[in-house]
Design a protein around this motif. Structure first.
Motif, mmCIF file in Angstrom:
data_model
loop_
_atom_site.group_PDB
_atom_site.id
_atom_site.type_symbol
_atom_site.label_atom_id
_atom_site.label_comp_id
_atom_site.label_asym_id
_atom_site.label_seq_id
_atom_site.Cartn_x
_atom_site.Cartn_y
_atom_site.Cartn_z
ATOM 1 N N GLU A 52 0.817 -1.216 0.000
ATOM 2 C CA GLU A 52 0.000 0.000 0.000
ATOM 3 C C GLU A 52 0.851 1.266 0.000
ATOM 4 N N LEU A 53 2.136 1.135 0.276
ATOM 5 C CA LEU A 53 3.034 2.291 0.287
ATOM 6 C C LEU A 53 3.572 2.644 -1.101
ATOM 7 N N LEU A 54 3.159 1.925 -2.120
ATOM 8 C CA LEU A 54 3.674 2.165 -3.470
ATOM 9 C C LEU A 54 3.523 3.623 -3.889
ATOM 10 N N VAL A 55 2.343 4.171 -3.737
ATOM 11 C CA VAL A 55 2.105 5.561 -4.137
ATOM 12 C C VAL A 55 2.950 6.511 -3.293
ATOM 13 N N ASP A 56 3.011 6.270 -1.990
ATOM 14 C CA ASP A 56 3.814 7.120 -1.113
ATOM 15 C C ASP A 56 5.288 7.092 -1.525
ATOM 16 N N VAL A 57 5.784 5.911 -1.832
ATOM 17 C CA VAL A 57 7.185 5.765 -2.224
ATOM 18 C C VAL A 57 7.450 6.504 -3.529
ATOM 19 N N VAL A 58 6.546 6.365 -4.486
ATOM 20 C CA VAL A 58 6.712 7.064 -5.768
ATOM 21 C C VAL A 58 6.739 8.571 -5.547
ATOM 22 N N LEU A 59 5.834 9.064 -4.717
ATOM 23 C CA LEU A 59 5.808 10.499 -4.437
ATOM 24 C C LEU A 59 7.090 10.966 -3.745
ATOM 25 N N LEU A 60 7.599 10.166 -2.813
ATOM 26 C CA LEU A 60 8.844 10.523 -2.135
ATOM 27 C C LEU A 60 10.017 10.512 -3.100
ATOM 28 N N LEU A 61 10.066 9.531 -3.986
ATOM 29 C CA LEU A 61 11.177 9.426 -4.929
ATOM 30 C C LEU A 61 11.178 10.541 -5.967
ATOM 31 N N THR A 62 10.011 11.051 -6.308
ATOM 32 C CA THR A 62 9.930 12.065 -7.359
ATOM 33 C C THR A 62 9.780 13.489 -6.825
ATOM 34 N N ASP A 63 9.825 13.654 -5.534
ATOM 35 C CA ASP A 63 9.701 14.973 -4.914
ATOM 36 C C ASP A 63 10.960 15.800 -5.168
ATOM 37 N N THR A 64 10.789 16.923 -5.831
ATOM 38 C CA THR A 64 11.918 17.793 -6.176
ATOM 39 C C THR A 64 12.667 18.267 -4.939
ATOM 40 N N LYS A 65 11.973 18.540 -3.867
ATOM 41 C CA LYS A 65 12.621 19.034 -2.646
ATOM 42 C C LYS A 65 13.507 17.974 -2.000
ATOM 43 N N ARG A 66 13.203 16.703 -2.210
ATOM 44 C CA ARG A 66 13.972 15.616 -1.593
ATOM 45 C C ARG A 66 15.170 15.205 -2.448
ATOM 46 N N ASN A 67 15.116 15.449 -3.733
ATOM 47 C CA ASN A 67 16.144 14.978 -4.645
ATOM 48 C C ASN A 67 17.058 16.131 -5.052
ATOM 49 N N LYS A 68 17.902 16.504 -4.146
ATOM 50 C CA LYS A 68 18.816 17.614 -4.402
ATOM 51 C C LYS A 68 20.139 17.087 -4.927
ATOM 52 N N ARG A 69 20.718 17.852 -5.814
ATOM 53 C CA ARG A 69 21.990 17.478 -6.418
ATOM 54 C C ARG A 69 23.051 17.220 -5.356
ATOM 55 N N GLY A 70 23.722 16.088 -5.485
ATOM 56 C CA GLY A 70 24.851 15.781 -4.622
ATOM 57 C C GLY A 70 24.527 15.079 -3.310
ATOM 58 N N GLU A 71 23.266 14.966 -2.943
ATOM 59 C CA GLU A 71 22.929 14.317 -1.674
ATOM 60 C C GLU A 71 22.996 12.797 -1.758
ATOM 61 N N VAL A 72 22.688 12.255 -2.924
ATOM 62 C CA VAL A 72 22.719 10.813 -3.138
ATOM 63 C C VAL A 72 23.516 10.556 -4.417
ATOM 64 N N ALA A 73 24.414 9.597 -4.374
ATOM 65 C CA ALA A 73 25.264 9.297 -5.524
ATOM 66 C C ALA A 73 24.487 8.539 -6.596
ATOM 67 N N ILE A 74 24.916 8.682 -7.832
ATOM 68 C CA ILE A 74 24.289 7.986 -8.952
ATOM 69 C C ILE A 74 24.307 6.472 -8.740
ATOM 70 N N GLU A 75 25.347 5.970 -8.105
ATOM 71 C CA GLU A 75 25.453 4.530 -7.861
ATOM 72 C C GLU A 75 24.302 4.028 -6.997
ATOM 73 N N GLU A 76 23.857 4.852 -6.048
ATOM 74 C CA GLU A 76 22.752 4.443 -5.177
ATOM 75 C C GLU A 76 21.438 4.365 -5.953
ATOM 76 N N TYR A 77 21.247 5.294 -6.889
ATOM 77 C CA TYR A 77 20.072 5.219 -7.754
ATOM 78 C C TYR A 77 20.160 3.972 -8.633
ATOM 79 N N LYS A 78 21.351 3.690 -9.178
ATOM 80 C CA LYS A 78 21.533 2.519 -10.033
ATOM 81 C C LYS A 78 21.285 1.217 -9.276
#
Length: 120
Positions: A52-78
């Motif tokens: 049931e958290l699928l929608v919540d997770v998608v919203l968290l992953l695509t939130d511009t305020k949470r995805n700031k440059r340099g906070e998470v490495a590309i390898e972690e996304y991969k």
């Protein structure tokens, strides 16, 4: 005797806390208090435990305020991308993969591809 009893109690507490870790991650996700890095690292487990958290997770992953440059490495996304693509029976896997791609773009990584040797 006292020392042995104390060690047993500590061991029991440690086991209990390890078992509760996923519950804690699910709770943090539900409350929108989980960080992007922790969410990416535990994405498959969280959504598998509580679909049931699928929608919540998608919203968290695509939130511009949470995805700031340099906070998470590309390898972690991969790695998260690879884990989602390789997870068997994960509901909404394609939606999660798209959300990871979108989050990576917002974090400044326009071309997310799966790690070498993995299907994208």
């Amino acid at each position: 005797m006292k020392k042995t009893y104390r060690n047993e109690r500590l061991t029991q507490r440690m086991r209990a806390s390890a078992g509760d870790e996923l519950s804690l991650l699910v709770h943090l996700t539900r409350a929108e208090k989980i960080g992007t890095r922790m969410l990416l690292r535990n994405l498959v487990e969280i959504v598998s435990d509580d679909p049931e958290l699928l929608v919540d997770v998608v919203l968290l992953l695509t939130d511009t305020k949470r995805n700031k440059r340099g906070e998470v490495a590309i390898e972690e996304y991969k790695e998260a991308y690879k884990a989602v693509l390789n997870a068997e029976g994960l509901r909404g896997a394609s939606v999660l993969a798209s959300a990871i791609e979108e989050g990576a773009k917002k974090a400044g990584f326009p071309h997310l591809t799966a790690p070498e040797g993995q299907a994208a």
